[in-house]
Scaffold this active site. Structure first.
Site, PDB file in Angstrom:
ATOM      1  CE1 TYR A  11      -2.899   3.177   1.065  1.00  0.00           C
ATOM      2  CE2 TYR A  11      -2.210   2.801   3.342  1.00  0.00           C
ATOM      3  CZ  TYR A  11      -2.858   3.572   2.399  1.00  0.00           C
ATOM      4  OH  TYR A  11      -3.479   4.731   2.782  1.00  0.00           O
ATOM      5  CB  ILE A  12       2.957   2.946   2.563  1.00  0.00           C
ATOM      6  CG1 ILE A  12       1.788   2.902   3.561  1.00  0.00           C
ATOM      7  CG2 ILE A  12       3.676   4.292   2.661  1.00  0.00           C
ATOM      8  CD1 ILE A  12       2.223   2.903   5.029  1.00  0.00           C
ATOM      9  CG  ASN A  32       7.110 -11.611   0.528  1.00  0.00           C
ATOM     10  OD1 ASN A  32       6.177 -10.824   0.383  1.00  0.00           O
ATOM     11  ND2 ASN A  32       7.440 -12.143   1.701  1.00  0.00           N
ATOM     12  CB  ALA A  75       7.080  -4.771   7.826  1.00  0.00           C
ATOM     13  CE1 TYR A 141       4.061  -3.345  12.184  1.00  0.00           C
ATOM     14  CE2 TYR A 141       2.935  -1.852  13.680  1.00  0.00           C
ATOM     15  CZ  TYR A 141       3.571  -2.086  12.474  1.00  0.00           C
ATOM     16  OH  TYR A 141       3.714  -1.062  11.582  1.00  0.00           O
ATOM     17  CE  LYS A 145       7.539  -2.283  10.975  1.00  0.00           C
ATOM     18  NZ  LYS A 145       7.976  -1.826   9.655  1.00  0.00           N
ATOM     19  CG  ASN A 171      -3.599   4.751  12.721  1.00  0.00           C
ATOM     20  OD1 ASN A 171      -2.802   4.941  13.636  1.00  0.00           O
ATOM     21  ND2 ASN A 171      -4.433   3.743  12.711  1.00  0.00           N
TER      22      ASN A 171
HETATM   23  N1  LIG Z   1      -0.331   1.296   7.198  1.00  0.00           N
HETATM   24  C1  LIG Z   1      -0.019   2.001   8.275  1.00  0.00           C
HETATM   25  O1  LIG Z   1      -0.861   2.721   8.825  1.00  0.00           O
HETATM   26  C2  LIG Z   1       1.368   1.975   8.836  1.00  0.00           C
HETATM   27  C3  LIG Z   1       1.646   2.731   9.993  1.00  0.00           C
HETATM   28  C4  LIG Z   1       2.946   2.720  10.503  1.00  0.00           C
HETATM   29  C5  LIG Z   1       3.940   1.992   9.880  1.00  0.00           C
HETATM   30  N2  LIG Z   1       3.638   1.254   8.774  1.00  0.00           N
HETATM   31  C6  LIG Z   1       4.716   0.494   8.149  1.00  0.00           C
HETATM   32  O2  LIG Z   1       4.783   0.839   6.766  1.00  0.00           O
HETATM   33  C7  LIG Z   1       5.230  -0.268   5.996  1.00  0.00           C
HETATM   34  C8  LIG Z   1       4.274  -0.514   4.851  1.00  0.00           C
HETATM   35  O3  LIG Z   1       2.976  -0.778   5.377  1.00  0.00           O
HETATM   36  P1  LIG Z   1       1.729  -1.035   4.408  1.00  0.00           P
HETATM   37  O4  LIG Z   1       0.524  -0.578   5.144  1.00  0.00           O
HETATM   38  O5  LIG Z   1       2.008  -0.494   3.067  1.00  0.00           O
HETATM   39  O6  LIG Z   1       1.718  -2.614   4.389  1.00  0.00           O
HETATM   40  P2  LIG Z   1       1.480  -3.606   3.143  1.00  0.00           P
HETATM   41  O7  LIG Z   1       1.230  -4.947   3.743  1.00  0.00           O
HETATM   42  O8  LIG Z   1       0.485  -3.053   2.213  1.00  0.00           O
HETATM   43  O9  LIG Z   1       2.892  -3.604   2.418  1.00  0.00           O
HETATM   44  C9  LIG Z   1       3.977  -4.375   2.862  1.00  0.00           C
HETATM   45  C10 LIG Z   1       4.621  -5.025   1.645  1.00  0.00           C
HETATM   46  O10 LIG Z   1       5.761  -5.753   2.077  1.00  0.00           O
HETATM   47  C11 LIG Z   1       5.758  -7.024   1.444  1.00  0.00           C
HETATM   48  N3  LIG Z   1       6.497  -7.921   2.332  1.00  0.00           N
HETATM   49  C12 LIG Z   1       6.171  -8.288   3.590  1.00  0.00           C
HETATM   50  N4  LIG Z   1       7.112  -9.093   4.087  1.00  0.00           N
HETATM   51  C13 LIG Z   1       8.069  -9.239   3.138  1.00  0.00           C
HETATM   52  C14 LIG Z   1       9.276  -9.965   3.059  1.00  0.00           C
HETATM   53  N5  LIG Z   1       9.717 -10.739   4.072  1.00  0.00           N
HETATM   54  N6  LIG Z   1      10.018  -9.901   1.933  1.00  0.00           N
HETATM   55  C15 LIG Z   1       9.604  -9.136   0.886  1.00  0.00           C
HETATM   56  N7  LIG Z   1       8.442  -8.443   0.888  1.00  0.00           N
HETATM   57  C16 LIG Z   1       7.674  -8.488   2.016  1.00  0.00           C
HETATM   58  C17 LIG Z   1       4.294  -7.387   1.265  1.00  0.00           C
HETATM   59  O11 LIG Z   1       4.085  -8.322   0.230  1.00  0.00           O
HETATM   60  C18 LIG Z   1       3.685  -6.022   0.952  1.00  0.00           C
HETATM   61  O12 LIG Z   1       3.686  -5.776  -0.437  1.00  0.00           O
HETATM   62  C19 LIG Z   1       5.360  -1.421   6.980  1.00  0.00           C
HETATM   63  O13 LIG Z   1       6.717  -1.522   7.368  1.00  0.00           O
HETATM   64  C20 LIG Z   1       4.515  -0.998   8.165  1.00  0.00           C
HETATM   65  O14 LIG Z   1       4.967  -1.576   9.361  1.00  0.00           O
HETATM   66  C21 LIG Z   1       2.379   1.220   8.247  1.00  0.00           C
HETATM   67  O1  LIG Z   2     -12.806  -2.927  11.801  1.00  0.00           O
HETATM   68  C1  LIG Z   2     -12.185  -2.227  12.607  1.00  0.00           C
HETATM   69  C2  LIG Z   2     -10.831  -1.881  12.410  1.00  0.00           C
HETATM   70  C3  LIG Z   2     -10.212  -1.096  13.357  1.00  0.00           C
HETATM   71  N1  LIG Z   2     -10.899  -0.646  14.432  1.00  0.00           N
HETATM   72  C4  LIG Z   2     -10.228   0.238  15.379  1.00  0.00           C
HETATM   73  O2  LIG Z   2      -9.820   1.377  14.655  1.00  0.00           O
HETATM   74  C5  LIG Z   2      -8.558   1.859  15.118  1.00  0.00           C
HETATM   75  C6  LIG Z   2      -7.573   1.884  13.971  1.00  0.00           C
HETATM   76  O3  LIG Z   2      -7.296   0.534  13.597  1.00  0.00           O
HETATM   77  P1  LIG Z   2      -6.498   0.150  12.272  1.00  0.00           P
HETATM   78  O4  LIG Z   2      -6.483  -1.346  12.217  1.00  0.00           O
HETATM   79  O5  LIG Z   2      -7.059   0.890  11.120  1.00  0.00           O
HETATM   80  O6  LIG Z   2      -5.063   0.728  12.535  1.00  0.00           O
HETATM   81  P2  LIG Z   2      -4.061   0.404  13.718  1.00  0.00           P
HETATM   82  O7  LIG Z   2      -4.099   1.614  14.620  1.00  0.00           O
HETATM   83  O8  LIG Z   2      -4.272  -0.892  14.359  1.00  0.00           O
HETATM   84  O9  LIG Z   2      -2.707   0.202  12.917  1.00  0.00           O
HETATM   85  C7  LIG Z   2      -2.015   1.187  12.212  1.00  0.00           C
HETATM   86  O10 LIG Z   2      -1.190   1.878  13.088  1.00  0.00           O
HETATM   87  C8  LIG Z   2      -0.376   1.015  13.829  1.00  0.00           C
HETATM   88  C9  LIG Z   2       0.313   1.837  14.855  1.00  0.00           C
HETATM   89  O11 LIG Z   2      -0.534   1.923  15.951  1.00  0.00           O
HETATM   90  C10 LIG Z   2       0.555   0.247  12.922  1.00  0.00           C
HETATM   91  O12 LIG Z   2       1.651   0.989  12.507  1.00  0.00           O
HETATM   92  C11 LIG Z   2      -0.157  -0.388  11.762  1.00  0.00           C
HETATM   93  O13 LIG Z   2       0.757  -0.796  10.765  1.00  0.00           O
HETATM   94  C12 LIG Z   2      -1.145   0.521  11.158  1.00  0.00           C
HETATM   95  O14 LIG Z   2      -1.951  -0.208  10.277  1.00  0.00           O
HETATM   96  C13 LIG Z   2      -8.140   0.912  16.237  1.00  0.00           C
HETATM   97  O15 LIG Z   2      -8.508   1.487  17.443  1.00  0.00           O
HETATM   98  C14 LIG Z   2      -8.982  -0.343  16.008  1.00  0.00           C
HETATM   99  O16 LIG Z   2      -9.300  -1.044  17.175  1.00  0.00           O
HETATM  100  C15 LIG Z   2     -12.210  -0.969  14.634  1.00  0.00           C
HETATM  101  O17 LIG Z   2     -12.831  -0.570  15.623  1.00  0.00           O
HETATM  102  N2  LIG Z   2     -12.814  -1.746  13.716  1.00  0.00           N
END
Ligand SMILES: NC(=O)c1ccc[n+]([C@@H]2O[C@H](COP(=O)([O-])OP(=O)(O)OC[C@H]3O[C@@H](n4cnc5c(N)ncnc54)[C@H](O)[C@@H]3O)[C@@H](O)[C@H]2O)c1
Ligand SMILES: O=c1ccn([C@@H]2O[C@H](COP(=O)(O)OP(=O)(O)O[C@H]3O[C@H](CO)[C@H](O)[C@H](O)[C@H]3O)[C@@H](O)[C@H]2O)c(=O)[nH]1
Length: 343
Positions: A11-12, A32, A75, A141, A145, A171
């Site tokens: 995604y990101i 992967n 990740a 998780y 990190k 988020n």
């Molecule tokens: N989405 C959020 O809100 C959020 C918040 C804080 C930090 N992050 C961090 O940002 C990064 C990207 O998150 P995202 O939401 O895009 O997740 P995502 O799951 O959409 O993307 C992660 C990508 O990494 C790949 N991947 C996972 N493990 C792998 C491995 N061992 N080898 C090669 N590829 C691998 C997956 O196939 C996927 O394409 C992550 O490190 C996550 O921890 C995300």
């Molecule tokens: O169907 C749902 C999904 C989520 N939530 C709530 O909504 C909030 C946000 O949840 P998300 O799953 O959207 O996001 P997270 O806060 O769990 O996670 C995000 O922020 C994290 C840091 O806290 C990590 O970095 C992670 O990768 C990133 O996806 C949380 O309180 C969760 O309990 C609900 O009530 N219902």
């Protein structure tokens, strides 16, 4: 110079690849595809389907593609899943990053921007969270990190040319403003996609995971930041990388919205009712997270462009409506990918 983006099919990562290409960078993606999509990788980027654990293959890519810097997104990133099954989080995230760093060292690539997270703070004592706030994760998780943060700090201390910038983002939400890229996870656990999938009729309701938190409406508060603003922070961090850079920055809007705020805003944006059901808390969820982004604004000049929750959800709704089946949807999805080197 060529930038290696790990997790660039996610995604990101895919949004960041698009911004790097637009800024004139050469980009090489490794992923992967465990949770990413080949179709999300813009065709101008080279692509290798590799796992982080494949150190020798990573070395080959770094040498053959003349990689100069790395942006490391790959990740597993689900808080709840990490509580249910922690070992893959340590293997994939922490050990996987060790493999990547070893490959970098052997290939003489010494600069990296790392995706860290607000989950490293655990339950913060004060809001907004600054980079100096205590780090005490409450889920595997976040620990997976935080261990990487320590490893990077040690590398910068010991290896003369090694430099890193760690971005602790809050988020991440929304989709590309030009409609070309989106968010497509399977399973989907994130709140905003679950609200939009409910608006689309793909699920009957949104489950609210706890309404007994110490917040005004009893639901968790999070700091939602647009994915393109997160990518902009990566571009600035890439430019700021120097040998022995050893810095962490929060990236968030400094605003906080409850789960119920998000549901209500999604109803306004979509014009559709979002039925809700209440369930118990999800283990590993802190009650309130909201960032101070003062440091990255002061030191790197970062400022968010998309500052309203409505605007963030609108950008996601635009993509979800046009791609109800995510990257499997027919029609003009993300750029098709033809330049894969090994797939
Ligand atoms: N989405 C959020 O809100 C959020 C918040 C804080 C930090 N992050 C961090 O940002 C990064 C990207 O998150 P995202 O939401 O895009 O997740 P995502 O799951 O959409 O993307 C992660 C990508 O990494 C790949 N991947 C996972 N493990 C792998 C491995 N061992 N080898 C090669 N590829 C691998 C997956 O196939 C996927 O394409 C992550 O490190 C996550 O921890 C995300
Ligand atoms: O169907 C749902 C999904 C989520 N939530 C709530 O909504 C909030 C946000 O949840 P998300 O799953 O959207 O996001 P997270 O806060 O769990 O996670 C995000 O922020 C994290 C840091 O806290 C990590 O970095 C992670 O990768 C990133 O996806 C949380 O309180 C969760 O309990 C609900 O009530 N219902």
């Amino acid at each position: 110079m060529t930038i290696l983006v790990t997790g660039g099919a996610g995604y990101i990562g895919s949004h960041c690849v698009q911004q790097l290409l637009a800024a004139g960078q050469k980009v090489c993606v490794i992923d992967n595809l465990s949770r990413g999509h080949r179709a999300a990788v813009p065709s101008q980027a080279s692509f290798f389907q590799l796992d982080l654990s494949e150190t020798d293959e990573l070395i080959d890519v770094m040498k053959s593609q003349r990689i100069e810097k790395v942006i490391h997104f790959a990740a597993l990133a689900y808080v709840g899943e990490s509580v249910e099954n922690p070992l893959p989080y340590y293997a994939n995230n922490t050990a996987g990053t060790l493999s990547l760093l070893q490959a970098m060292r052997q290939s003489r690539v010494s600069q990296i921007v790392f995706s860290s997270t607000c989950a490293t703070y655990g339950i913060p004592e004060t809001i907004p969270v600054t980079e100096e706030s205590a780090q005490s994760p409450i889920n595997p998780y976040g620990w997976s990190k935080l261990f990487i943060e320590q490893i990077l700090t040690d590398c910068a201390h010991s290896y003369p040319n090694f430099g890193f910038i760690g971005l602790r983002y809050f988020n991440v939400a929304g989709c590309a403003i030009n409609g070309s890229l989106g968010e497509d996870h399977s399973p989907e656990t994130h709140l905003i996609p679950n609200c939009l999938n409910t608006a689309l009729g793909k699920q009957s309701h949104v489950t609210i995971l706890g309404n007994d938190y110490p917040t005004a409406d009893g639901t968790c508060i999070r700091d939602y930041i647009h994915v393109e603003d997160i990518c902009q922070a990566h571009l600035l961090a890439l430019n700021a990388l120097t040998p022995q850079a050893n810095r962490f920055y929060n990236v968030g809007l400094s605003s906080g919205f409850s789960v119920l705020d998000v549901v209500q805003t999604t109803e306004q944006v979509t014009g559709r009712a979002i039925p809700i059901e209440y369930q118990a808390r999800r283990p590993g969820d802190p009650p309130v997270l909201s960032a101070s982004h003062e440091k990255i604004t002061r030191e790197l000049g970062w400022s968010p462009r998309h500052t309203s929750l409505t605007e963030i959800i609108e950008s996601a709704w635009n993509w979800f409506q046009k791609h109800p089946d995510g990257y499997q949807s027919k029609g003009p999805a993300a750029s098709s990918s033809e330049s894969g080197e090994n797939t």
